[in-house]
Design an enzyme around this catalytic site. Sequence first.
Site, mmCIF file in Angstrom:
data_model
loop_
_atom_site.group_PDB
_atom_site.id
_atom_site.type_symbol
_atom_site.label_atom_id
_atom_site.label_comp_id
_atom_site.label_asym_id
_atom_site.label_seq_id
_atom_site.Cartn_x
_atom_site.Cartn_y
_atom_site.Cartn_z
ATOM 1 N N HIS A 97 0.793 -0.992 -0.431
ATOM 2 C CA HIS A 97 -0.575 0.166 0.553
ATOM 3 C C HIS A 97 0.600 1.159 -0.107
ATOM 4 O O HIS A 97 0.825 2.001 -0.575
ATOM 5 C CB HIS A 97 -1.186 0.165 1.949
ATOM 6 C CG HIS A 97 -2.241 -0.770 1.627
ATOM 7 N ND1 HIS A 97 -1.167 -1.840 2.425
ATOM 8 C CD2 HIS A 97 -3.674 -1.238 0.170
ATOM 9 C CE1 HIS A 97 -2.907 -3.221 2.196
ATOM 10 N NE2 HIS A 97 -3.692 -2.792 1.281
ATOM 11 N N LYS B 115 -0.619 -6.047 -8.363
ATOM 12 C CA LYS B 115 -0.923 -7.683 -7.200
ATOM 13 C C LYS B 115 -2.564 -8.265 -7.659
ATOM 14 O O LYS B 115 -2.452 -9.005 -7.940
ATOM 15 C CB LYS B 115 -0.555 -7.478 -6.012
ATOM 16 C CG LYS B 115 -2.000 -7.937 -4.767
ATOM 17 C CD LYS B 115 -0.354 -9.053 -4.120
ATOM 18 C CE LYS B 115 -1.423 -10.496 -3.456
ATOM 19 N NZ LYS B 115 -2.427 -9.896 -2.798
ATOM 20 N N GLN C 3 -8.553 -7.555 -11.186
ATOM 21 C CA GLN C 3 -8.655 -5.725 -10.689
ATOM 22 C C GLN C 3 -8.907 -4.879 -11.238
ATOM 23 O O GLN C 3 -9.207 -3.789 -11.897
ATOM 24 C CB GLN C 3 -8.428 -5.592 -9.041
ATOM 25 C CG GLN C 3 -8.828 -4.656 -8.357
ATOM 26 C CD GLN C 3 -8.654 -4.347 -6.390
ATOM 27 O OE1 GLN C 3 -9.542 -5.334 -6.452
ATOM 28 N NE2 GLN C 3 -7.982 -4.011 -6.482
ATOM 29 N N ILE D 164 4.832 -5.359 -4.983
ATOM 30 C CA ILE D 164 5.584 -5.348 -3.556
ATOM 31 C C ILE D 164 5.310 -7.154 -2.615
ATOM 32 O O ILE D 164 4.295 -7.198 -2.159
ATOM 33 C CB ILE D 164 5.422 -4.464 -2.357
ATOM 34 C CG1 ILE D 164 5.386 -3.211 -3.130
ATOM 35 C CG2 ILE D 164 6.639 -4.457 -1.128
ATOM 36 C CD1 ILE D 164 6.509 -2.866 -4.070
HETATM 37 P P1 AMP Z 1 -6.489 -4.013 -0.322
HETATM 38 O O1 AMP Z 1 -6.102 -2.734 0.601
HETATM 39 O O2 AMP Z 1 -6.101 -5.815 -0.282
HETATM 40 O O3 AMP Z 1 -7.821 -3.714 -1.669
HETATM 41 O O4 AMP Z 1 -5.385 -3.174 -1.309
HETATM 42 C C1 AMP Z 1 -5.364 -1.783 -2.050
HETATM 43 C C2 AMP Z 1 -4.519 -1.369 -3.184
HETATM 44 O O5 AMP Z 1 -3.040 -1.979 -2.715
HETATM 45 C C3 AMP Z 1 -4.930 -2.054 -3.908
HETATM 46 O O6 AMP Z 1 -4.726 -1.463 -5.589
HETATM 47 C C4 AMP Z 1 -4.547 -3.790 -4.398
HETATM 48 O O7 AMP Z 1 -3.914 -3.733 -5.496
HETATM 49 C C5 AMP Z 1 -3.131 -2.754 -3.471
HETATM 50 N N1 AMP Z 1 -2.162 -3.688 -3.193
HETATM 51 C C6 AMP Z 1 -2.329 -4.598 -2.326
HETATM 52 N N2 AMP Z 1 -1.512 -5.763 -1.980
HETATM 53 C C7 AMP Z 1 -0.506 -5.230 -2.808
HETATM 54 C C8 AMP Z 1 1.674 -5.458 -2.942
HETATM 55 N N3 AMP Z 1 1.380 -6.405 -1.974
HETATM 56 N N4 AMP Z 1 2.110 -4.839 -3.883
HETATM 57 C C9 AMP Z 1 0.959 -3.699 -4.456
HETATM 58 N N5 AMP Z 1 0.468 -3.233 -4.534
HETATM 59 C C10 AMP Z 1 -0.254 -4.086 -3.591
#
Ligand code: AMP
Length: 279
Positions: free
Chosen positions: A38, A150, A154, A177
């Site tokens: 994030h 990731k 989506q 990441i």
């Molecule tokens: P989430 O809180 O899981 O809904 O993720 C919020 C945002 O963070 C989304 O755009 C995810 O794709 C991104 N995200 C989650 N995990 C990662 C990661 N490991 N690397 C890069 N972006 C991430």
Amino acid sequence: MTLVIRNSAELQDKVAAWKRSGMLVGVVPTMGALHDGHLSLVKAARAQSDRVIVTIFVNPMQFNNTDDLSKYPRDEARDLALLDEAGVDVLFAPDVAEVYPDGFSTTVSVSGVSAPMEGEHRPGHFDGVATVVAKLFGMTQAGRAFFGEKDWQQLQVVRRMVRDLNLPVTVIGCPTIREADGLAMSSRNVRLSHEDRSMAPLLHQVLQELAASLRAGADVGVALASARAELAAKGFGTVEYLDLRAGDSLAPLAQLEDNARLLVALWLGNVRLIDNIPV
Ligand code: AMP
């Protein structure tokens, strides 16, 4: 100091003032339980916008599993401290009634790219995602929005929606990441048992080996089947999908093409992991 806003009218006033002074507003939508994945989106947003809004909203509409929703990790105080340190201007953390007030009746449904993989295994998930992302775009009025690769599918769903509905926002995808051992960072990783956590990085290894064998000319069907067998042998649970697909259309590929991507979802203990890499 990061300002916490829970009310969309207040957010709109804030954003309107920024825009009057010519500022470009970036948004990073999240469900909280923040990690370095994030924060990498926040960093990109800071570099490419004048003001940054991070949203934290655990969107009930995108959970097809009530257990997953109730167990979703939440720690707003910790998240706020991280966002403050990262230089975020506003944390927008509405409650469910603010996002879905009485009488809320609209669903945004993106067909095509939503249908396979996550769409098959998590019915309704992408309707929930598209609806809440459209809402968050409306509420934040951001000109740029940052999403992680990731969640590759989506990202394609959001891009499709923005194009189809002429939404005035530029979608920016940011690289996945990973932990030092290769496991893609995810808020759900904290739910892995100690034993499962030490096994989880094998998923990325298997994906990388599979990509290498495809690049070396292996037959796609044979290589996918042997990677599935290897995951089972290593002790992973049900593999919901392990596919080679075109990165943008998500059409299945029987042969390697430019822009091909491997995408996987599987169970490890009671945690569902997803990952994807370019081939
Ligand atoms: P989430 O809180 O899981 O809904 O993720 C919020 C945002 O963070 C989304 O755009 C995810 O794709 C991104 N995200 C989650 N995990 C990662 C990661 N490991 N690397 C890069 N972006 C991430």
